[in-house]
Design a protein around this motif. Structure first.
Motif, short mmCIF file in Angstrom:
data_model
loop_
_atom_site.label_atom_id
_atom_site.label_comp_id
_atom_site.label_asym_id
_atom_site.label_seq_id
_atom_site.Cartn_x
_atom_site.Cartn_y
_atom_site.Cartn_z
N ILE A 14 -13.75 8.24 2.51
CA ILE A 14 -15.02 8.40 3.23
C ILE A 14 -14.71 8.99 4.61
CG2 ILE A 14 -17.02 7.17 4.13
CD1 ILE A 14 -16.54 5.00 2.03
N LEU B 286 -10.47 15.88 1.65
CA LEU B 286 -10.98 14.82 2.54
C LEU B 286 -9.84 13.99 3.13
CD1 LEU B 286 -14.07 13.67 0.45
CD2 LEU B 286 -14.07 15.10 2.50
N GLY C 216 -7.49 2.17 1.75
CA GLY C 216 -7.85 2.92 0.54
C GLY C 216 -8.87 4.00 0.87
N LEU C 217 -9.85 4.13 0.00
CA LEU C 217 -10.85 5.19 0.19
C LEU C 217 -11.71 4.96 1.43
CD1 LEU C 217 -11.94 5.78 -3.49
CD2 LEU C 217 -10.74 7.37 -2.03
N THR D 166 4.55 1.93 0.67
CA THR D 166 5.30 1.27 -0.41
C THR D 166 4.53 1.40 -1.72
OG1 THR D 166 6.13 -0.30 1.22
CG2 THR D 166 6.40 -0.91 -1.10
N VAL E 191 4.06 0.62 -5.47
CA VAL E 191 4.47 -0.31 -6.52
C VAL E 191 4.80 0.51 -7.77
CG1 VAL E 191 3.71 -2.18 -8.03
CG2 VAL E 191 3.14 -2.23 -5.59
N ASP F 80 -19.89 14.75 1.28
CA ASP F 80 -18.86 14.56 2.31
C ASP F 80 -18.06 15.85 2.52
OD1 ASP F 80 -19.63 11.95 2.74
OD2 ASP F 80 -18.16 11.10 1.37
N LYS G 41 -18.90 9.28 8.62
CA LYS G 41 -19.72 8.36 7.83
C LYS G 41 -19.25 6.93 7.99
CE LYS G 41 -20.36 8.43 3.08
NZ LYS G 41 -20.56 9.14 1.83
N CYS H 280 -5.05 -3.66 -7.58
CA CYS H 280 -6.31 -3.09 -7.07
C CYS H 280 -6.01 -1.67 -6.63
CB CYS H 280 -6.84 -3.87 -5.88
SG CYS H 280 -6.80 -5.63 -6.06
N ILE H 281 -5.52 -0.84 -7.56
CA ILE H 281 -4.94 0.45 -7.15
C ILE H 281 -5.92 1.61 -7.24
CG2 ILE H 281 -2.54 -0.20 -7.53
CD1 ILE H 281 -2.71 1.07 -10.28
N GLY H 282 -7.19 1.29 -7.42
CA GLY H 282 -8.19 2.36 -7.37
C GLY H 282 -8.04 3.36 -8.50
N GLU I 242 0.85 -1.21 0.00
CA GLU I 242 0.00 0.00 0.00
C GLU I 242 0.88 1.25 0.00
OE1 GLU I 242 -3.31 1.05 -0.15
OE2 GLU I 242 -2.27 2.97 -0.01
N ARG I 243 0.52 2.17 -0.91
CA ARG I 243 1.29 3.43 -1.02
C ARG I 243 1.11 4.33 0.21
NH1 ARG I 243 -0.65 6.72 -6.12
NH2 ARG I 243 -2.53 6.67 -4.88
C1 LIG Z 1 -15.46 10.73 -0.85
C2 LIG Z 1 -15.93 9.33 -1.14
C3 LIG Z 1 -17.02 8.82 -0.44
C4 LIG Z 1 -17.47 7.53 -0.70
N1 LIG Z 1 -18.54 7.07 0.01
C5 LIG Z 1 -18.96 5.80 -0.18
C6 LIG Z 1 -20.03 5.26 0.58
O1 LIG Z 1 -20.60 5.94 1.43
N2 LIG Z 1 -20.42 3.99 0.34
C7 LIG Z 1 -19.79 3.22 -0.60
O2 LIG Z 1 -20.17 2.04 -0.78
N3 LIG Z 1 -18.78 3.69 -1.34
C8 LIG Z 1 -18.34 4.97 -1.14
N4 LIG Z 1 -17.31 5.46 -1.89
C9 LIG Z 1 -16.71 4.60 -2.90
C10 LIG Z 1 -15.73 3.60 -2.28
O3 LIG Z 1 -14.96 4.20 -1.28
C11 LIG Z 1 -14.83 3.07 -3.38
O4 LIG Z 1 -15.61 2.61 -4.45
C12 LIG Z 1 -13.95 1.92 -2.92
O5 LIG Z 1 -13.25 2.26 -1.76
C13 LIG Z 1 -12.98 1.57 -4.04
O6 LIG Z 1 -12.14 0.53 -3.58
P1 LIG Z 1 -10.84 0.11 -4.37
O7 LIG Z 1 -10.16 -0.92 -3.53
O8 LIG Z 1 -11.17 -0.20 -5.77
O9 LIG Z 1 -9.93 1.42 -4.48
P2 LIG Z 1 -9.29 2.33 -3.35
O10 LIG Z 1 -10.12 2.37 -2.09
O11 LIG Z 1 -8.97 3.63 -4.02
O12 LIG Z 1 -7.94 1.58 -2.97
C14 LIG Z 1 -6.82 1.58 -3.82
C15 LIG Z 1 -5.56 1.64 -2.96
O13 LIG Z 1 -4.43 1.43 -3.80
C16 LIG Z 1 -3.40 2.29 -3.33
N5 LIG Z 1 -2.46 2.47 -4.44
C17 LIG Z 1 -2.65 3.16 -5.60
N6 LIG Z 1 -1.56 3.08 -6.39
C18 LIG Z 1 -0.66 2.29 -5.72
C19 LIG Z 1 0.66 1.82 -6.01
N7 LIG Z 1 1.26 2.13 -7.17
N8 LIG Z 1 1.28 1.04 -5.09
C20 LIG Z 1 0.67 0.71 -3.93
N9 LIG Z 1 -0.57 1.13 -3.60
C21 LIG Z 1 -1.23 1.91 -4.49
C22 LIG Z 1 -4.10 3.55 -2.91
O14 LIG Z 1 -3.30 4.28 -2.01
C23 LIG Z 1 -5.36 2.98 -2.25
O15 LIG Z 1 -5.16 2.75 -0.87
C24 LIG Z 1 -16.83 6.74 -1.68
C25 LIG Z 1 -15.75 7.26 -2.40
C26 LIG Z 1 -15.30 8.54 -2.13
C27 LIG Z 1 -14.14 9.09 -2.92
#
Ligand SMILES: Cc1cc2nc3c(=O)[nH]c(=O)nc-3n(C[C@H](O)[C@H](O)[C@H](O)COP(=O)(O)OP(=O)(O)OC[C@H]3O[C@@H](n4cnc5c(N)ncnc54)[C@H](O)[C@@H]3O)c2cc1C
Length: 231
Positions: free
Chosen positions: A19, A94, A13-14, A47, A49, A130, A23, A68-70, A6-7
């Motif tokens: 969030i 946020l 992550g989010l 860290t 990647v 938010d 909430k 799974c880097i979002g 995780e970076r």
């Molecule tokens: C403000 C906000 C409010 C939200 N509210 C809700 C809600 O109320 N209910 C709901 O269901 N959903 C909500 N969501 C959506 C939900 O949070 C996301 O859909 C979900 O968290 C996405 O998960 P993910 O694992 O795909 O990505 P992420 O949560 O973005 O995780 C990806 C991770 O990868 C890491 N990363 C990226 N690049 C690298 C790299 N090169 N090396 C290592 N790590 C890396 C990032 O730091 C991050 O921690 C909200 C989103 C936002 C932005």
């Protein structure tokens, strides 16, 4: 064995840094992370990647790699004045808020403070809500939320939006409820498009210029925002 790189400095992550705490309490996210760690998953934070560890290295060290880097690339609003001081992406606002809260209960001051500011949130979705809730907690002077889409109906319109489609209807989320309680009205303004942002002599935001719009169809059947011209 599973290893998560995780970076950020915290896992989640989010859920952790997007969030806001009101909430989704971060103890709940951490409890889940701790359960996963107890089951043997190794979490390596701070860290990145591609920078701190190469993909070649991962392929050598592991049998399978899952990305799974979002989506951390924000959508910008390229209007005149976008570069002025006081304009921030929602996630910068946020994330810094939650990190400072978790690190020091805001004592380190490492967050964008909306205290005493007149806040304009551009975007009427959940992330915008938010930002409203966070700004109100900072004790902003005022908060409004601009939405380019029309105000949804109070109830699902059966003729145009029947079951099993997702029901389109007006929802009043916590950020709007809190704004109504504090400011006396829903902070959302609908069918509003931002045209330009005006600054003062110090380069700080002074005014946001907006225009009312309607949604029209072009000859390909695509919807586009048409500015309303007043007589
Ligand atoms: C403000 C906000 C409010 C939200 N509210 C809700 C809600 O109320 N209910 C709901 O269901 N959903 C909500 N969501 C959506 C939900 O949070 C996301 O859909 C979900 O968290 C996405 O998960 P993910 O694992 O795909 O990505 P992420 O949560 O973005 O995780 C990806 C991770 O990868 C890491 N990363 C990226 N690049 C690298 C790299 N090169 N090396 C290592 N790590 C890396 C990032 O730091 C991050 O921690 C909200 C989103 C936002 C932005």
């Amino acid at each position: 064995m599973v290893t998560v790189y995780e970076r950020a400095d915290r896992i989640g992550g989010l859920l952790m840094y997007g969030i806001p705490n009101m909430k989704l309490q971060k103890e709940l996210v951490q409890r889940r992370v701790d359960l996963l760690a107890d089951e043997g998953i190794v979490f390596v934070t701070n860290t990145e990647v591609g920078k701190d560890i190469s993909v070649d290295q991962l392929e050598k060290d592991f049998d399978a790699v899952v990305l799974c880097i979002g989506a951390t690339v924000p959508r910008d609003l390229p209007v005149e004045g976008r570069e002025l001081n006081g304009i921030h992406f929602a996630m910068d606002f946020l994330k810094a808020n939650t990190k400072s809260l978790l690190d020091s209960e805001h004592k380190d001051g490492n967050f964008i403070n909306a205290a005493g500011k007149n806040v304009v949130v551009i975007g009427g979705g959940d992330t915008g809500t938010d930002c409203i809730g966070t700004s109100l907690r900072h004790q902003c002077a005022s908060a409004i939320q601009l939405e380019i889409m029309p105000r949804p109906p109070e109830k699902r319109e059966e003729a145009t939006n029947p079951w099993p489609q997702w029901p389109k209807r007006l929802l009043v989320d916590y950020g709007q409820k809190e704004a109504i309680a504090i400011q006396g009205q829903d902070p959302r303004q609908y069918l509003v498009m931002t045209k330009k942002i005006e600054g003062d002599e110090q380069g700080n935001v002074k005014a946001v210029h907006t225009v009312d719009i309607t949604w029209e169809k072009n000859d390909k059947g695509q919807m586009f925002p048409q500015e309303v011209r007043r007589q």
